[in-house]
Design an enzyme around this catalytic site. Structure first.
Site, PDB file in Angstrom:
ATOM      1  N   ARG A 128       0.839  -1.185   0.000  1.00 28.58           N
ATOM      2  CA  ARG A 128       0.000   0.000   0.000  1.00 28.58           C
ATOM      3  C   ARG A 128       0.886   1.251   0.000  1.00 28.58           C
ATOM      4  O   ARG A 128       2.079   1.178   0.302  1.00 28.58           O
ATOM      5  CB  ARG A 128      -0.901   0.018   1.239  1.00 28.58           C
ATOM      6  CG  ARG A 128      -1.828  -1.179   1.375  1.00 28.58           C
ATOM      7  CD  ARG A 128      -2.617  -1.091   2.677  1.00 28.58           C
ATOM      8  NE  ARG A 128      -3.580  -2.174   2.835  1.00 28.58           N
ATOM      9  CZ  ARG A 128      -3.333  -3.315   3.479  1.00 28.58           C
ATOM     10  NH1 ARG A 128      -2.124  -3.538   4.006  1.00 28.58           N
ATOM     11  NH2 ARG A 128      -4.261  -4.239   3.592  1.00 28.58           N
ATOM     12  N   LYS A 170      -1.547  -2.443   8.054  1.00 29.83           N
ATOM     13  CA  LYS A 170      -2.589  -1.857   8.889  1.00 29.83           C
ATOM     14  C   LYS A 170      -2.589  -2.502  10.270  1.00 29.83           C
ATOM     15  O   LYS A 170      -2.360  -3.695  10.411  1.00 29.83           O
ATOM     16  CB  LYS A 170      -3.956  -2.054   8.225  1.00 29.83           C
ATOM     17  CG  LYS A 170      -4.149  -1.228   6.956  1.00 29.83           C
ATOM     18  CD  LYS A 170      -5.546  -1.435   6.392  1.00 29.83           C
ATOM     19  CE  LYS A 170      -5.784  -0.558   5.171  1.00 29.83           C
ATOM     20  NZ  LYS A 170      -7.143  -0.737   4.605  1.00 29.83           N
ATOM     21  N   HIS A 185      -2.364   2.559  -5.925  1.00 32.15           N
ATOM     22  CA  HIS A 185      -3.309   1.472  -5.681  1.00 32.15           C
ATOM     23  C   HIS A 185      -3.575   0.671  -6.954  1.00 32.15           C
ATOM     24  O   HIS A 185      -3.855  -0.534  -6.885  1.00 32.15           O
ATOM     25  CB  HIS A 185      -4.615   2.026  -5.112  1.00 32.15           C
ATOM     26  CG  HIS A 185      -5.196   1.162  -4.040  1.00 32.15           C
ATOM     27  ND1 HIS A 185      -4.514   0.824  -2.884  1.00 32.15           N
ATOM     28  CD2 HIS A 185      -6.396   0.532  -3.941  1.00 32.15           C
ATOM     29  CE1 HIS A 185      -5.262   0.046  -2.136  1.00 32.15           C
ATOM     30  NE2 HIS A 185      -6.404  -0.161  -2.756  1.00 32.15           N
ATOM     31  N   ARG A 245      -0.922  -1.848  -7.055  1.00 31.36           N
ATOM     32  CA  ARG A 245      -1.213  -2.916  -6.083  1.00 31.36           C
ATOM     33  C   ARG A 245      -2.254  -3.882  -6.677  1.00 31.36           C
ATOM     34  O   ARG A 245      -2.107  -5.100  -6.575  1.00 31.36           O
ATOM     35  CB  ARG A 245      -1.706  -2.303  -4.781  1.00 31.36           C
ATOM     36  CG  ARG A 245      -2.145  -3.295  -3.697  1.00 31.36           C
ATOM     37  CD  ARG A 245      -2.401  -2.518  -2.406  1.00 31.36           C
ATOM     38  NE  ARG A 245      -3.250  -3.222  -1.479  1.00 31.36           N
ATOM     39  CZ  ARG A 245      -2.842  -4.096  -0.565  1.00 31.36           C
ATOM     40  NH1 ARG A 245      -1.564  -4.406  -0.490  1.00 31.36           N
ATOM     41  NH2 ARG A 245      -3.688  -4.660   0.268  1.00 31.36           N
ATOM     42  N   HIS A 273      -4.147  -8.717   3.574  1.00 31.45           N
ATOM     43  CA  HIS A 273      -5.578  -8.657   3.860  1.00 31.45           C
ATOM     44  C   HIS A 273      -5.879  -9.497   5.101  1.00 31.45           C
ATOM     45  O   HIS A 273      -5.430 -10.640   5.195  1.00 31.45           O
ATOM     46  CB  HIS A 273      -6.394  -9.205   2.685  1.00 31.45           C
ATOM     47  CG  HIS A 273      -6.479  -8.258   1.527  1.00 31.45           C
ATOM     48  ND1 HIS A 273      -6.774  -8.664   0.241  1.00 31.45           N
ATOM     49  CD2 HIS A 273      -6.320  -6.913   1.465  1.00 31.45           C
ATOM     50  CE1 HIS A 273      -6.786  -7.614  -0.549  1.00 31.45           C
ATOM     51  NE2 HIS A 273      -6.515  -6.548   0.158  1.00 31.45           N
ATOM     52  N   TYR A 309     -10.388 -10.212  -6.740  1.00 34.82           N
ATOM     53  CA  TYR A 309      -9.508 -10.437  -7.887  1.00 34.82           C
ATOM     54  C   TYR A 309      -9.931 -11.659  -8.703  1.00 34.82           C
ATOM     55  O   TYR A 309      -9.529 -11.784  -9.860  1.00 34.82           O
ATOM     56  CB  TYR A 309      -8.053 -10.570  -7.409  1.00 34.82           C
ATOM     57  CG  TYR A 309      -7.585  -9.290  -6.772  1.00 34.82           C
ATOM     58  CD1 TYR A 309      -7.304  -8.174  -7.560  1.00 34.82           C
ATOM     59  CD2 TYR A 309      -7.486  -9.171  -5.393  1.00 34.82           C
ATOM     60  CE1 TYR A 309      -6.922  -6.986  -6.983  1.00 34.82           C
ATOM     61  CE2 TYR A 309      -7.097  -7.979  -4.809  1.00 34.82           C
ATOM     62  CZ  TYR A 309      -6.813  -6.885  -5.605  1.00 34.82           C
ATOM     63  OH  TYR A 309      -6.449  -5.699  -5.032  1.00 34.82           O
TER      64      TYR A 309
END
Length: 301
Positions: free
Chosen positions: A148, A172, A243, A246, A269, A278
């Site tokens: 990211r 994150k 992004h 990514r 994730h 995806y």
């Protein structure tokens, strides 16, 4: 009833005048549909969940509201009945069984492999110019590691393994993951680090990988502009952002046969559901191939 609720939104929730106006309009529209002329003289205990469902069907059918607009109107009613329950005006929250409408999922934009191959070849070309090497390495790391924007901006030089074959990424929630570094990218990293030392870019204690000419860590906005400029310069149409790179990383892995859970781990994730988008790109690609190749789709009888 409505006057008191609006006063609550203004005084206690401190909503903006525009938000308050939208709440009032949504609720008054619902009450008029029920047949009430005066929104302050409504027996709210008589309103049922089924009436709300019928109203949603009516609005989506006659007004052609999309899911987002309808959900906003439902949200206004939801706030009203939570307040009514809290004040004791009703004994049950009739909005609890009402689910928000599913919004159509937009497939993430990505760069086709043929176009990306040309970008990678250009980025791999070595230069003795610090800024050129920095900018092309930024593009390469986004595409080959799937990080990211905030993750890339936060990379320090000691986040690489001793042989620069892997990278520790802080994601994150401060969760860390290890992603592999391709051999061609490893050579690019080593060359870039030598340029930093040779040109005395970093004379301070700054450990950031991506630096400005003055030796400071590159900001998010600087990195975003670099990626956008490099992609547009290479003829990328539509969105041109970190992004997108990514998404391109994940889509190309999926098209190449990578396992969904492996892609999930590489992307960082927390849920497999976020990664499953995806698979839609892969299905869309298969449909396009089918459309072009199958004789029935080409007009055969």
């Amino acid at each position: 009833m409505l006057t008191d609720f609006i006063r609550y939104l203004e005084a206690e929730r401190r909503y903006s005048p525009l938000t308050v106006r939208n709440y009032r309009r949504d609720i008054e529209g619902f009450l008029r549909w029920l047949g009430y002329d005066d929104p302050d003289r409504v027996d709210v205990k008589e309103i049922t969940t089924e009436q709300v469902r019928d109203w949603i069907l009516y609005r989506t059918d006659t007004a052609r509201l999309n899911a987002a607009s309808m959900n906003r109107e439902v949200s206004s009613l939801r706030a009203l009945f939570r307040w009514l329950l809290r004040t004791g005006a009703v004994e049950h929250d009739i909005m609890r069984p009402i689910r928000s409408l599913k919004r159509p999922q937009h497939l993430p934009a990505f760069i086709p492999e043929s176009r990306m191959s040309g970008i990678v070849r250009e980025c791999e070309t070595e230069s003795e110019q610090f800024l050129t090497e920095r900018d092309t390495l930024i593009v390469l790391l986004f595409y080959t590691c799937g990080v990211r924007l905030a993750e890339l901006a936060g990379i320090d030089r000691d986040d690489f393994s001793a042989d620069c074959t892997s990278l520790r990424v802080r994601g994150k929630g401060d969760k860390q993951r290890i992603v592999p570094v391709l051999a061609c990218v490893r050579e690019k990293i080593l060359h870039y680090l030598r340029l930093i030392e040779r040109q005395n870019i970093c004379n301070s204690t700054e450990k950031a990988l991506f630096l400005t000419w003055k030796g400071r860590r590159c900001s998010h906005s600087t990195i975003y502009r670099i990626v956008r400029r490099e992609l547009l310069r290479n003829g990328v149409q539509g969105k041109a952002s970190p992004h997108v790179l990514r998404h391109t990383f994940a889509t190309h892995l999926m098209n190449g046969g990578a396992d969904l859970r492996e892609i999930q781990e590489l992307l960082g994730h927390s849920s497999l559901k976020a990664t499953q988008v995806y698979t839609h790109n892969s299905i869309a690609r298969l449909r396009e191939t089918y459309r072009k190749a199958h004789p029935r789709e080409k007009g055969g009888k």
